[in-house]
Design a protein around this motif. Sequence first.
Motif, PDB file in Angstrom:
ATOM      1  N   GLY A 115       0.692  -1.070  -0.130  1.00 14.40           N
ATOM      2  CA  GLY A 115      -0.111   0.201   0.306  1.00 14.40           C
ATOM      3  C   GLY A 115       0.996   1.247  -0.301  1.00 14.40           C
ATOM      4  O   GLY A 115       1.916   1.169   0.278  1.00 14.40           O
ATOM      5  N   SER A 116       0.184   2.401  -0.550  1.00 16.03           N
ATOM      6  CA  SER A 116       0.970   3.649  -0.247  1.00 16.03           C
ATOM      7  C   SER A 116       0.856   3.988   1.202  1.00 16.03           C
ATOM      8  O   SER A 116       0.279   3.523   1.951  1.00 16.03           O
ATOM      9  CB  SER A 116       0.178   4.697  -1.207  1.00 16.03           C
ATOM     10  N   GLY A 117       1.539   5.169   1.156  1.00 17.53           N
ATOM     11  CA  GLY A 117       1.656   5.941   2.716  1.00 17.53           C
ATOM     12  C   GLY A 117       0.260   6.003   3.439  1.00 17.53           C
ATOM     13  O   GLY A 117      -0.110   5.902   4.420  1.00 17.53           O
ATOM     14  N   GLN A 118      -0.614   6.613   2.443  1.00 18.34           N
ATOM     15  CA  GLN A 118      -2.019   7.194   2.627  1.00 18.34           C
ATOM     16  C   GLN A 118      -2.764   5.694   3.098  1.00 18.34           C
ATOM     17  O   GLN A 118      -3.498   5.799   4.018  1.00 18.34           O
ATOM     18  CB  GLN A 118      -2.490   7.778   1.625  1.00 18.34           C
ATOM     19  N   GLN A 119      -2.791   4.819   2.302  1.00 19.97           N
ATOM     20  CA  GLN A 119      -3.488   3.463   2.337  1.00 19.97           C
ATOM     21  C   GLN A 119      -2.995   2.856   3.585  1.00 19.97           C
ATOM     22  O   GLN A 119      -3.697   2.265   4.467  1.00 19.97           O
ATOM     23  CB  GLN A 119      -3.196   2.707   1.092  1.00 19.97           C
ATOM     24  N   ARG A 120      -1.917   2.829   4.105  1.00 18.38           N
ATOM     25  CA  ARG A 120      -1.281   2.091   5.270  1.00 18.38           C
ATOM     26  C   ARG A 120      -1.932   3.042   6.568  1.00 18.38           C
ATOM     27  O   ARG A 120      -2.293   2.528   7.456  1.00 18.38           O
ATOM     28  CB  ARG A 120       0.129   2.125   5.064  1.00 18.38           C
ATOM     29  N   GLY A 236      -7.335   5.600  -6.716  1.00 17.94           N
ATOM     30  CA  GLY A 236      -6.592   5.399  -5.242  1.00 17.94           C
ATOM     31  C   GLY A 236      -6.997   3.936  -4.802  1.00 17.94           C
ATOM     32  O   GLY A 236      -6.584   3.794  -3.678  1.00 17.94           O
ATOM     33  N   LEU A 239      -3.740  -1.082  -4.953  1.00 20.20           N
ATOM     34  CA  LEU A 239      -2.587  -1.366  -3.925  1.00 20.20           C
ATOM     35  C   LEU A 239      -1.420  -1.724  -4.881  1.00 20.20           C
ATOM     36  O   LEU A 239      -1.383  -2.803  -5.655  1.00 20.20           O
ATOM     37  CB  LEU A 239      -2.902  -2.702  -2.963  1.00 20.20           C
ATOM     38  N   GLY A 240      -0.550  -0.821  -4.823  1.00 18.46           N
ATOM     39  CA  GLY A 240       0.680  -0.918  -5.918  1.00 18.46           C
ATOM     40  C   GLY A 240       0.254  -0.724  -7.285  1.00 18.46           C
ATOM     41  O   GLY A 240      -0.786   0.008  -7.489  1.00 18.46           O
TER      42      GLY A 240
END
Length: 582
Positions: A115-120, A236, A239-240
């Motif tokens: 995940g991106s920083g925001q998703q995490r 958005g 994931l990846g």
Amino acid sequence: MTTVVNRAEAAERAVRERTARLEHELGDLDDPGNPLGADHILAADGRQQLLPVGERVLDTFGLNAEFVPRELGGRLDRLDVLARILRAVFRRDASLGLGYGMTSYLAAAVVWAGGSGQQRRRTADLLLSGGRMACAYPEPAPGNDFLHNRLTAVRDAGGHRLDGRKEALNNAARADALVVFAHTPEAGDDASTAFLLPGPRSGGEGVALLPRRRTSGIRGCVVQGLEFTAHRLGPGRMLGAEGGGAPLAERVFPVTRAVGPSMALGCADTALRTAVAFARAHRSRSRASLRSARTRSALVDAFTDLLVCDCLSLVATRAVHLLPRESRALSSAVKYLLPTVLTEMVYDLSIVLGAESYVTGGVYGLFHKAARDLPMIGLGSAGTAASRSAIVEHLLRVPTLTAPAAQAGPDRAVRAGLFRLFDAGLSPVRHDELTRSADGDTLLGSLEDMAREARAARGEFAEALGEAADALVTELRLLREDCAGPAVRPSPRGLSPRVYALADRYALIAAGAACLGVWLDGIPGLPGGSAWAALALARVVGRLDRTAVRVPEAGAERLLAEVLDRFDDSRSYDLYATPIGR
């Protein structure tokens, strides 16, 4: 050095305090006044529900924080600790352990890996606030038919349109967020992509829940399907990268294959504890009493098998941190071997209980529940066949397995790091390393050095331990010869069936090497001195060659005494001997 030791001691103290708090809040299984006692758990299982008070206790404890990395505000920093804490839940109720805990972690692990920083950050906030997650993993070709189905996501107005159905998903209806893997045809014929999307309760269009599937085990888990019809996935949600689903899943599998079965040891612990209670209740000439050689043997064998499984689980979970390139094979060995060993263990114990092993209520009802639950925990997208294929790939690729046995072994410090039960010094998981090919096999490469140390040992069971270690080295030599032979090379007709038999042998040799390593480099004071290691290696080697070693009778008596002591003192039947239900 002192600073490192003090840090490790402080970390271990914190883990013990956390575990003790969870054990206290869950209470004593045998206490009829405990709302999380055996009677209430069995009643909820009969109703095919998760026990509501159990979920409230885990909410209060903040179990979800165990699934969130420390840098995101949670308590997750070591996979062996995660498994150790979750065993307390699985020891009471595998449905609660899977339905409340493991299912959310399996989904979150994908976000941590890709995940991106925001998703995490968003996922961490969801879990820390008590939310739940579910995951529709991709189904590898050699996976389980029970879960075999496909989702497809095609590009649509800056996002994707999701169609298809997933027939069986745990917690689908209650999930606040879903992780799904879907075929994305624009990225390639066989390409898949992972997506993070809101759960079905969010009211999005084009999502329908399918009828619940009743299961023989983990009855409290609500397993049902999801059907997507032109369901819109906005920007958005990926994931990846698009088409990166398969590599992402491969980065996650070493984590989930190692930690899931390790948690489930708590369920097997309850089966053994119930069998001990049954044997203790028969003090006459009954064949089920502790005077019966068959009963004594079954209890000792079950305890030994649990220790073998825990040693391999410990090595696999620590290897994810320490040796990420080798962890794919080790975690696959855990996922492949543990369900078989634990299922056989419960069957052998059922002979002790006889007809009582079939009762669904009363004093011994938990045994029948554990026997039904354990095989279900092993289901999933990284199942037995897929794990065996990963081991075969390792056998065919890694030069250590075909190199001469006399080559130099791994560094002692690296080796010892795999086997320490209490150690704060593990680096964070490097997910990008988990899919890279291993250039060696530290565990098996350490076996000959460890066997030499075992032969040089002194003590009551040193001779039996050295004999079993030598037999294991012989099995490793035979495995290396077979891996170097022409029979295992790919041909136009595919791999020979003989290759898959080598996967069995690899998993068993790895388990034996793990036991030897824990005995040498783990901690002092494990059950029965060298007796447990001698019996553990004898159990492993006996599965490879029944005539190779003898089991020391005095060692069996020593372990039986440990089994009974732990029962009387209410301590767990794993490496940690954790006080339970206090």
